[in-house]
Design a protein around this motif. Structure first.
Motif, PDB file in Angstrom:
ATOM      1  N   GLU A 263    -139.060 -46.768 -30.383  1.00 28.94           N
ATOM      2  CA  GLU A 263    -139.426 -47.953 -31.401  1.00 28.94           C
ATOM      3  C   GLU A 263    -140.662 -48.228 -31.430  1.00 28.94           C
ATOM      4  OE1 GLU A 263    -138.151 -50.101 -34.243  1.00 28.94           O
ATOM      5  OE2 GLU A 263    -136.679 -48.867 -33.285  1.00 28.94           O
ATOM      6  N   GLN A 264    -141.404 -48.356 -30.251  1.00 31.68           N
ATOM      7  CA  GLN A 264    -142.903 -48.431 -30.283  1.00 31.68           C
ATOM      8  C   GLN A 264    -143.515 -47.339 -30.959  1.00 31.68           C
ATOM      9  OE1 GLN A 264    -142.558 -50.052 -26.119  1.00 31.68           O
ATOM     10  NE2 GLN A 264    -144.396 -50.185 -26.487  1.00 31.68           N
ATOM     11  N   ARG A 267    -143.127 -47.914 -34.780  1.00 31.59           N
ATOM     12  CA  ARG A 267    -144.055 -48.981 -35.274  1.00 31.59           C
ATOM     13  C   ARG A 267    -145.554 -48.304 -35.369  1.00 31.59           C
ATOM     14  NH1 ARG A 267    -140.053 -51.474 -33.815  1.00 31.59           N
ATOM     15  NH2 ARG A 267    -139.555 -53.940 -34.105  1.00 31.59           N
ATOM     16  N   ILE A 271    -148.329 -48.388 -38.163  1.00 32.91           N
ATOM     17  CA  ILE A 271    -149.536 -49.144 -38.106  1.00 32.91           C
ATOM     18  C   ILE A 271    -150.671 -48.129 -38.533  1.00 32.91           C
ATOM     19  CG2 ILE A 271    -150.892 -50.267 -36.623  1.00 32.91           C
ATOM     20  CD1 ILE A 271    -148.581 -52.132 -36.063  1.00 32.91           C
ATOM     21  N   CYS A 307    -147.414 -44.859 -28.207  1.00 31.00           N
ATOM     22  CA  CYS A 307    -147.727 -46.286 -28.750  1.00 31.00           C
ATOM     23  C   CYS A 307    -149.249 -46.588 -29.007  1.00 31.00           C
ATOM     24  CB  CYS A 307    -146.985 -47.223 -27.975  1.00 31.00           C
ATOM     25  SG  CYS A 307    -147.766 -47.232 -26.443  1.00 31.00           S
ATOM     26  N   SER A 341    -148.239 -56.367 -27.904  1.00 28.33           N
ATOM     27  CA  SER A 341    -149.187 -55.295 -28.490  1.00 28.33           C
ATOM     28  C   SER A 341    -150.699 -55.749 -27.472  1.00 28.33           C
ATOM     29  CB  SER A 341    -149.376 -55.498 -29.885  1.00 28.33           C
ATOM     30  OG  SER A 341    -148.289 -54.873 -30.482  1.00 28.33           O
ATOM     31  N   ILE A 373    -149.396 -50.490 -29.335  1.00 30.26           N
ATOM     32  CA  ILE A 373    -148.365 -51.122 -30.121  1.00 30.26           C
ATOM     33  C   ILE A 373    -146.784 -51.524 -29.407  1.00 30.26           C
ATOM     34  CG2 ILE A 373    -147.114 -51.129 -32.295  1.00 30.26           C
ATOM     35  CD1 ILE A 373    -150.051 -51.123 -32.529  1.00 30.26           C
ATOM     36  N   LEU A 378    -143.027 -55.444 -37.415  1.00 25.91           N
ATOM     37  CA  LEU A 378    -144.040 -54.686 -37.782  1.00 25.91           C
ATOM     38  C   LEU A 378    -144.866 -55.544 -38.820  1.00 25.91           C
ATOM     39  CD1 LEU A 378    -145.158 -51.794 -38.065  1.00 25.91           C
ATOM     40  CD2 LEU A 378    -143.286 -51.301 -39.594  1.00 25.91           C
ATOM     41  N   GLU A 379    -144.154 -56.440 -39.674  1.00 28.49           N
ATOM     42  CA  GLU A 379    -145.014 -57.100 -40.666  1.00 28.49           C
ATOM     43  C   GLU A 379    -145.979 -58.151 -39.984  1.00 28.49           C
ATOM     44  OE1 GLU A 379    -145.123 -56.150 -43.765  1.00 28.49           O
ATOM     45  OE2 GLU A 379    -143.642 -54.657 -43.197  1.00 28.49           O
ATOM     46  N   LYS A 382    -148.758 -56.178 -38.841  1.00 28.97           N
ATOM     47  CA  LYS A 382    -149.825 -55.771 -39.802  1.00 28.97           C
ATOM     48  C   LYS A 382    -150.667 -57.030 -40.460  1.00 28.97           C
ATOM     49  CE  LYS A 382    -147.245 -51.766 -42.044  1.00 28.97           C
ATOM     50  NZ  LYS A 382    -146.416 -51.391 -43.300  1.00 28.97           N
TER      51      LYS A 382
END
Ligand code: PLP
Length: 391
Positions: A263-264, A267, A271, A307, A341, A373, A378-379, A382
């Motif tokens: 998952e990391q 992401r 990114i 990550c 993060s 990360i 995610l949003e 960002k």
């Protein structure tokens, strides 16, 4: 009738609670215990000499720590593992155990800074010499191996902090040809990657991905049984064993390791793509990016790309500092792999031990920033990066 113990004695000898043989706890107990007793001297000696199963003293072995060691060995696809109190400790102990005066070590400038210090200052004090190349200088490796006996080749992939990718098949083939022991610091790639390569020893900082929570420190070296057994005696003498409570937390944390790592990684790729398209960022280095110099190798060698993202802030080091300080969700602190993060600004990234030429090879520039990360949305990540880069 048994005489009733006095309180002082009873306090030293509380009853042991036996669990029935057919009644198992789902979590292995934390053997927060140093000393084991066996009933006779003869049997104690057999345990001590390793002639029968059993435990004697936790500096040598402890069941909770053994559970972690076996789990790590199986994740990395090898037979045996030894754990210690930190990643740096396991690097130092492994190199000290593998070398003696007159030996030569080949390693690479892009790696983790303290590894350079261990080889260039600590080992050097004991008469172990070294050659330091760039991990991208594959052509340079054979002449070193051919020119003198080399005991150990130590490398990382992806390298920390700039994510260069080692050509593992090429390096290990040359090492095998010249009888050199290969050691990879596999911390960044994780426990589940690179197992298919002909690598003698895998080193990990357990501080990063075992729990992802930043609550434990540890190190591990993993390899075939014979090689690990050769290290065991020295490791016992250094006496920096992992404690059982940390081992137990790591086994618990590892239950979600693959989910976290993947998952990391997903992401981090998103990114890295976002940063690459941002005008304030240059030279975004993430092994999963199509633009990465080592992307072909990375795709051949890895399934998940980790990550860590490194990039340069176009406006320079001072802008890099402001960027790091403006971030809301990225903690300004070392390490990587945690579920939060993290960011390292340029001022905290500069290698102090390298001259100008080696600094150039290390690929850490005046405005280089490292991100780790985590698992935030995610949003949100960002948006946070965008607001911090806007200045
Ligand atoms: C690649 C690598 N190896 C080893 C270590 C050392 O690990 P520890 O902090 O557990 O001593 C680190 C720590 O950042 C690292 O990044």
């Amino acid at each position: 009738m048994k005489e009733k113990e006095r309180a002082e004695t009873a306090l030293q000898h509380p009853a042991t609670i036996e669990t029935p043989a057919d009644n198992h706890p789902l979590l292995f107990p934390i053997y927060q215990n140093v000393k084991w007793e066996t009933e006779t001297v003869a049997e104690t000696l057999r345990v001590y000499r390793g002639e029968r199963p059993g435990f004697f003293y936790s500096r040598a072995s402890n069941p909770t720590v053994r559970q972690l060691e076996q789990l790590l060995a199986s994740l990395q696809g090898r037979e045996e593992c030894l754990t210690t109190a930190s990643g740096v400790n396991v690097i130092a102990q492994t190199l000290l155990a593998l070398t003696q005066t007159g030996d030569h070590v080949l390693f690479f400038v892009e790696g983790y800074g303290p590894t350079r210090h261990i080889i260039r200052t600590l080992l050097a004090r004991f008469g172990v010499s070294h050659t330091m190349l760039s991990i991208e200088d594959l052509e340079g490796v054979r002449p070193v191996l051919a020119s003198r006996p080399v005991k150990v080749m130590f490398f990382e992939s992806p390298t920390n902090p700039v994510n260069k990718i080692a050509d593992i098949a090429a390096l290990t083939a040359m090492a095998r040809e010249f009888g050199v022991t290969t050691v990879i610091d596999n911390t960044s790639a994780g426990f589940h990657q690179h197992g298919e390569f002909d690598i003698d020893l895998y080193i990990h900082s357990l501080t990063k991905f075992t729990t992802g929570a930043g609550d434990v420190m540890g190190g591990a070296v993993i390899g075939d049984r014979a090689t690990i057994e050769r290290l065991r005696h020295d490791f016992g003498l250094f006496g920096a064993q992992l404690d059982p409570l940390s081992a137990s937390l790591m086994v618990r944390g590892l239950k979600t390791y693959l989910l976290r790592y993947r998952e990391q990684s997903a992401r981090a790729l998103a990114i890295a793509q976002f940063l690459e398209s941002h005008p304030a960022c240059a030279r975004v280095r993430y092994p999963g990016l199509a633009s990465h110099r080592g992307v072909e190798l990375a795709r051949r060698q890895m399934r998940d790309f980790g990550c860590v993202i490194t990039f340069d802030v176009v406006a320079g080091a001072e802008a890099g500092r402001q960027f790091a300080e403006k971030l809301r969700y990225f903690a300004m602190t070392p390490s990587f792999g945690s579920t939060e993060s993290l960011v390292m600004p340029p001022q905290l990234m500069q290698p102090k031990d390298l001259d100008a030429e080696d600094r150039g090879k290390s690929d850490i520039h005046a405005s280089t920033v490292r991100l780790s990360i985590g698992l935030e949305a995610l949003e949100d990540l960002k948006a946070d990066l965008a607001q911090a880069l806007a200045t």
